[in-house]
Design an enzyme around this catalytic site. Structure first.
Site, short mmCIF file in Angstrom:
data_model
loop_
_atom_site.label_atom_id
_atom_site.label_comp_id
_atom_site.label_asym_id
_atom_site.label_seq_id
_atom_site.Cartn_x
_atom_site.Cartn_y
_atom_site.Cartn_z
CG ASN A 208 44.40 36.21 48.48
OD1 ASN A 208 44.50 35.07 48.71
ND2 ASN A 208 44.57 36.66 47.34
CG ASP A 276 41.89 43.03 43.34
OD1 ASP A 276 41.79 42.47 42.25
OD2 ASP A 276 40.86 43.15 44.28
CB ILE A 306 44.88 37.24 34.61
CG1 ILE A 306 46.45 37.83 35.31
CG2 ILE A 306 45.32 36.09 34.02
CD1 ILE A 306 46.82 36.76 36.41
CE LYS A 338 35.94 38.68 38.91
NZ LYS A 338 36.56 38.18 40.03
CE LYS A 342 37.23 41.46 36.64
NZ LYS A 342 38.54 42.23 36.81
#
Length: 398
Positions: A208, A276, A306, A338, A342
């Protein structure tokens, strides 16, 4: 906080030398003793008399001054300090340090010292971005030299960009951190940064646009507050900061293993832009383009998560886990979701859509998502964003 500390201050030749005068004054206000060394080029910008008057000390200037050698030789002078500070650190001084040259008092002191060295670079933007300077900076960082700045902004030469010497409060914060006097002194903080490269074959990969600039700035800001920083970085274009433990990785799998190996930590900040997906059918040989061969089909698989893995640890979880969310739409809503998904404590969200110029740029505009809600920060340099976030982390850890 700096009472009775002895700072050997080397003042290089550049317009930013005027800031060294205020630095001397501020350090003495905090109880430090400042022993100044003025280069010949530095004398073109500030006078020995002014430096001496502010420091309350003799100014050292000449390597071959026999009186000085009788009273305090350059070896003793280099080792009697608690910290050696170079401000401004010009491109020439950095080159001498990186190359191991010792042709004047300043460079000889830097070669002879057994103490930590902190530099505050200052130079024209083109000089700062020159490949030679980047190589020298990487060499100095590898040698354990600490670095504060430079900042981006307007310069005396009329150009704009990175190269301005950090302001005095930032340099003092870095000095306090180097001497173990910051609010995070003795704390271990883990920071991930940069992209990951997921191989397609030995010469191609998926990646990226992350430069690693924000993670690097954050590691430096945490270091400047006294933290012991483990910096796990993918193949970023921005060099890692000095004064931190650097662990270099390529893939998401390697980053996860490095993160696990770095724990325990009191805080973990996941600023890396981890891919991803990875290519499950990556080739061990370069994939050839031939008329007979069809376009290859890539089979994708999920990379390890992670941030979620560390956030949901049953034992050894850091007290504070901070994630980053790079979004192109519905930034606050997506980042809030998110954070819940997460299981981390905070999410630092930013809009990286093409029009913002944030991805790979020098500025950031973030929204901090916590259990208390969303807090939008103004658009700032990535260095200033990092300092704000580091200060919040220090306050949260208490």
């Amino acid at each position: 906080m700096l009472a009775e500390k002895r700072i050997l201050l080397i003042i290089g030749g550049g317009i930013a030398a005027y800031k060294a005068l205020d630095l001397i004054r501020r350090l003495r206000e905090r109880g430090a003793r400042v022993v100044p060394v003025l280069t010949k080029a530095g004398e073109e910008f500030v006078t020995p008399l002014t430096v001496s008057a502010l420091a309350g000390e003799k100014v050292y200037r000449d390597l071959f001054d026999l009186t000085d050698e009788a009273e305090m030789g350059h070896i003793q002078l280099s080792r009697a300090a608690d910290l050696v500070v170079v401000a401004p650190a010009t491109a020439n001084l950095m080159a001498k340090m990186a190359g191991g040259h010792a042709d004047d008092l300043a460079s000889t002191l830097l070669m002879a010292t057994d103490k930590r060295v902190l530099i505050a670079p200052a130079m024209n933007v083109r000089m700062w971005e020159h490949p030679a300077t980047r190589r020298n900076l990487a060499t100095l960082a590898g040698d354990g030299v600490l670095v504060v700045g430079p900042e981006a902004g307007a310069m005396a030469c009329g150009e704009f960009g990175p190269g301005r010497m950090s302001e005095v409060p930032q340099i003092i914060a870095a000095i306090e951190a180097a001497l173990g006097a910051g609010p995070l002194a003795g704390r271990h903080v883990l920071v991930t940064s940069g992209p990951t490269h997921e191989p397609i074959d030995p010469v191609r990969y998926i990646a990226n646009r992350s430069s690693g600039a924000q993670g690097t700035a954050l590691a430096a800001a945490l270091r400047d507050l006294g933290a012991r920083v483990t910096f796990v970085t993918g193949p970023a274009t921005v060099p890692p900061p000095g004064g931190v433990r650097v662990v270099r990785v390529e893939t998401a799998d390697e980053m996860l293993e490095a993160v696990k190996a770095a724990l325990p930590a009191e805080a973990a900040v996941f600023a890396a832009a981890v891919a991803d997906w990875k290519v499950e059918n990556a080739s061990g040989q370069k994939i050839k383009k031939t008329a007979e061969q069809a376009v290859p089909t890539l089979a994708f698989g999920e990379n390890p998560d992670i941030l979620a893995s560390v956030s949901k640890m049953e034992a050894g979880r850091p007290r504070l886990v901070v994630g980053f969310a790079a979004e192109t739409e519905a930034v606050e809503a997506n980042a809030t979701a998110k954070r819940a998904r997460k299981g981390c404590d905070w999410i630092v969200a930013n809009d990286v859509s093409p029009g913002t110029g944030i991805m790979g740029g020098s500025e950031n505009a973030v929204t901090l998502i916590t259990a208390e809600g969303a807090e939008a920060w103004p658009r700032l340099s990535k260095d200033e964003t990092a300092r704000r976030l580091a200060a919040r982390i220090a306050a949260a850890l208490g």
